[in-house]
Write a protein that holds these residues in place. Structure first.
Motif, PDB file in Angstrom:
ATOM      1  N   THR A  98      75.473 -34.831  28.180  1.00 33.55           N
ATOM      2  CA  THR A  98      74.852 -36.156  28.216  1.00 33.55           C
ATOM      3  C   THR A  98      74.286 -36.457  26.569  1.00 33.55           C
ATOM      4  O   THR A  98      74.282 -35.943  25.697  1.00 33.55           O
ATOM      5  CB  THR A  98      73.550 -35.905  28.766  1.00 33.55           C
ATOM      6  N   PRO A  99      75.239 -37.443  26.146  1.00 32.72           N
ATOM      7  CA  PRO A  99      75.043 -38.415  25.214  1.00 32.72           C
ATOM      8  C   PRO A  99      73.083 -38.736  24.703  1.00 32.72           C
ATOM      9  O   PRO A  99      72.827 -39.025  25.673  1.00 32.72           O
ATOM     10  CB  PRO A  99      75.504 -39.922  25.634  1.00 32.72           C
ATOM     11  N   THR A 100      73.347 -38.253  22.947  1.00 33.57           N
ATOM     12  CA  THR A 100      71.573 -38.792  22.935  1.00 33.57           C
ATOM     13  C   THR A 100      71.675 -39.496  21.564  1.00 33.57           C
ATOM     14  O   THR A 100      72.971 -40.174  21.562  1.00 33.57           O
ATOM     15  CB  THR A 100      70.992 -36.992  21.999  1.00 33.57           C
ATOM     16  N   GLY A 101      71.037 -40.270  21.898  1.00 29.83           N
ATOM     17  CA  GLY A 101      70.947 -41.885  20.525  1.00 29.83           C
ATOM     18  C   GLY A 101      71.167 -40.957  19.170  1.00 29.83           C
ATOM     19  O   GLY A 101      71.087 -39.594  18.603  1.00 29.83           O
ATOM     20  N   ASN A 102      71.122 -41.736  18.291  1.00 29.38           N
ATOM     21  CA  ASN A 102      71.030 -41.423  16.941  1.00 29.38           C
ATOM     22  C   ASN A 102      69.893 -40.940  16.253  1.00 29.38           C
ATOM     23  O   ASN A 102      69.015 -41.129  15.052  1.00 29.38           O
ATOM     24  CB  ASN A 102      71.379 -41.808  16.084  1.00 29.38           C
ATOM     25  N   ARG A 103      68.773 -40.536  16.873  1.00 30.58           N
ATOM     26  CA  ARG A 103      67.502 -40.393  16.702  1.00 30.58           C
ATOM     27  C   ARG A 103      67.407 -38.546  15.995  1.00 30.58           C
ATOM     28  O   ARG A 103      67.791 -37.784  16.925  1.00 30.58           O
ATOM     29  CB  ARG A 103      67.163 -40.005  18.290  1.00 30.58           C
TER      30      ARG A 103
END
Length: 116
Positions: A98-103
């Motif tokens: 699952t793609p995650t943000g650059n957080r």
């Protein structure tokens, strides 16, 4: 412990004695050794076969029967793969990432910075 001689082994083997038991046979001639083997069996009885070794991994479960009871070995393996989500090669299917943000995963939003 003494090693049995070939004559002792020949006399004891005819009566089912093990090599360590044959080392205790006494006599000079093959007839004396045979008589001693018979006396040995009369005194101590027939040697018992060794106890069966425990099975590696324990006894088979109810899913796998050796006599065709509930299933066969392949049926048990298929049931195991089904219960554990494995494919035919015994591998788990690949999970979709699952793609995650650059957080920053360690970032905390529980406080605010105050400047004066």
């Amino acid at each position: 412990m003494n090693e049995p001689t070939p004559e002792q082994l020949a006399a004891g083997e005819a009566h089912g004695l093990t090599p360590p038991m044959c080392a205790f046979l006494r006599g000079e001639t093959p007839e004396e050794l045979q008589a001693d083997a018979v006396a040995f069996l009369a005194a101590f009885g027939t040697p018992e076969p060794p106890a069966p070794a425990p099975r590696s991994g324990g006894p088979r479960g109810v899913d796998v029967a050796s006599n065709g009871g509930r299933g066969s070995l392949s049926a048990g393996a298929a049931l195991y793969r089904e219960r554990n989500g494995l494919d035919e090669d015994g591998r788990r299917p690949e999970k979709k990432t699952t793609p995650t943000g650059n957080r920053n995963p360690f970032q905390s939003n529980s406080y605010a910075w105050e400047s004066r």
